[in-house]
Design a protein around this motif. Structure first.
Motif, PDB file in Angstrom:
ATOM      1  N   SER A  21     -99.898 -13.979  42.828  1.00  0.00           N
ATOM      2  CA  SER A  21     -98.839 -14.968  43.053  1.00  0.00           C
ATOM      3  C   SER A  21     -97.976 -14.606  44.256  1.00  0.00           C
ATOM      4  O   SER A  21     -97.608 -15.476  45.054  1.00  0.00           O
ATOM      5  N   GLN A  47     -98.744 -18.398  32.345  1.00  0.00           N
ATOM      6  CA  GLN A  47     -97.639 -17.633  32.915  1.00  0.00           C
ATOM      7  C   GLN A  47     -96.839 -18.420  33.946  1.00  0.00           C
ATOM      8  O   GLN A  47     -95.631 -18.256  34.055  1.00  0.00           O
ATOM      9  N   THR A  49     -96.371 -18.045  37.070  1.00  0.00           N
ATOM     10  CA  THR A  49     -95.566 -17.204  37.958  1.00  0.00           C
ATOM     11  C   THR A  49     -95.336 -17.882  39.298  1.00  0.00           C
ATOM     12  O   THR A  49     -94.214 -17.870  39.836  1.00  0.00           O
ATOM     13  N   ASN A  52     -92.787 -20.646  38.931  1.00  0.00           N
ATOM     14  CA  ASN A  52     -91.442 -20.087  38.795  1.00  0.00           C
ATOM     15  C   ASN A  52     -90.913 -19.599  40.140  1.00  0.00           C
ATOM     16  O   ASN A  52     -89.710 -19.712  40.418  1.00  0.00           O
ATOM     17  N   TYR A  53     -91.799 -19.080  40.973  1.00  0.00           N
ATOM     18  CA  TYR A  53     -91.406 -18.664  42.324  1.00  0.00           C
ATOM     19  C   TYR A  53     -90.877 -19.876  43.097  1.00  0.00           C
ATOM     20  O   TYR A  53     -89.821 -19.826  43.751  1.00  0.00           O
TER      21      TYR A  53
END
Length: 296
Positions: A21, A47, A49, A52-53
């Motif tokens: 990621s 997840q 990720t 979310n970034y």
């Protein structure tokens, strides 16, 4: 680009914690700063990720009242049905809809995949023009790519991830005559030379010859990557003392150069669809939408 729409970059490895990621987000941001139109897709529905970034980046920019370049981002939800066949059909339709929406309107589509085998991960790999596989600088992390003799360093058998990639490459070649450019990237490389580091490099060189892929210079282990995640920022963004608590350290500048060299080593096509002005680039896709909203 090359007459086939957007160039698809997939970042994949079935080994969790390999830095997929972080690598994907930095490559996407680097392309934005070069003036390319970029769409991103997160097919790790568990997840998320990468998603979310992206959310962290937009929330921080809004809170600070600053403009940052953003990608058009998609995240694909996990089907909840009881039928595996129906779930996979649903995933195929969502994935296809997302690709169809952007393939003629962006220069690059960058896809982040989970650290385990899923139907969406296989779909993503089958679409890749360039496959980037971060590999932690450890012999333990190589087993998903190749099982080797620890005494001689010779490959004994392909790991499960390498088998997945080889199948995807064969399918792609059969469909349109194009192959997947597979690039192994050493990640979290120790800044101190060691016997382990030399052994890993030697094994990867042998693996590359066996699998018909390439090995790119990697990214060193740096605290700054963990520090930037809560803000959704990268080493390509302008950073000040309010974020870092001081002036950017030399490691930040070195990390940026490492990613620039990695981007150059991917040998990506360079022709853009059209010039992009700063305002359009900074304002692109200010929210993160699930794919259902795109095809409803």
């Amino acid at each position: 680009m090359d007459g086939r729409g957007a160039h698809v970059i997939v970042v994949g490895n079935e080994k969790g914690g390999s830095g997929k990621s972080t690598t994907a987000f930095h490559l996407a941001t680097a392309l934005l700063y070069k003036g390319y139109r970029v769409a991103t897709m997160d097919v790790d529905s568990r997840q998320q990720t990468f998603t979310n970034y992206v959310k962290n980046r937009r929330r921080w920019a809004e809170a600070q009242g600053v403009s940052l370049p953003n990608t058009l981002h998609f995240h694909l939800p996990r089907p909840r049905g009881d039928s595996i066949r129906e779930n996979q059909k649903y995933e195929f339709e969502l994935f296809g809809a997302a690709i169809a929406e952007v393939e003629d309107s962006v220069d690059f589509v960058l896809i982040d995949t989970p650290g385990f085998d899923t139907n969406l991960a296989r779909l993503a790999h089958s679409m890749a023009d360039t496959l980037v596989t971060p590999v932690n600088d450890s012999l333990v992390d190589l087993d998903v790519i190749v099982r080797f003799d620890p005494a001689t360093g010779e490959a004994r058998d392909l790991g499960q991830y390498a088998r997945l990639v080889q199948r995807a490459r064969s399918e792609r070649l059969a469909v349109d005559g194009h192959t997947v450019d597979w690039v192994l990237v050493r990640n979290r490389v120790s800044m101190l030379a060691s016997r382990n580091s030399r052994t890993v490099q030697g094994v990867l060189d042998k693996v590359a010859m066996k699998l018909g892929c390439r090995v790119a210079d990697g990214i060193a282990e740096r605290v700054i990557f963990r520090s930037l995640f809560p803000y959704g920022l990268t080493v390509f963004d302008p950073l000040d003392e309010t974020i870092l608590g001081g002036l950017p350290p030399m490691s930040h500048i070195t990390a940026r150069q490492e990613y620039r060299l990695l981007l150059d080593s991917l040998n990506l096509p360079s022709r853009k669809l059209a010039p992009i002005d700063g305002q359009r680039l900074e304002g692109a896709a200010n929210d993160v939408r699930p794919v259902e909203a795109q095809i409803a």
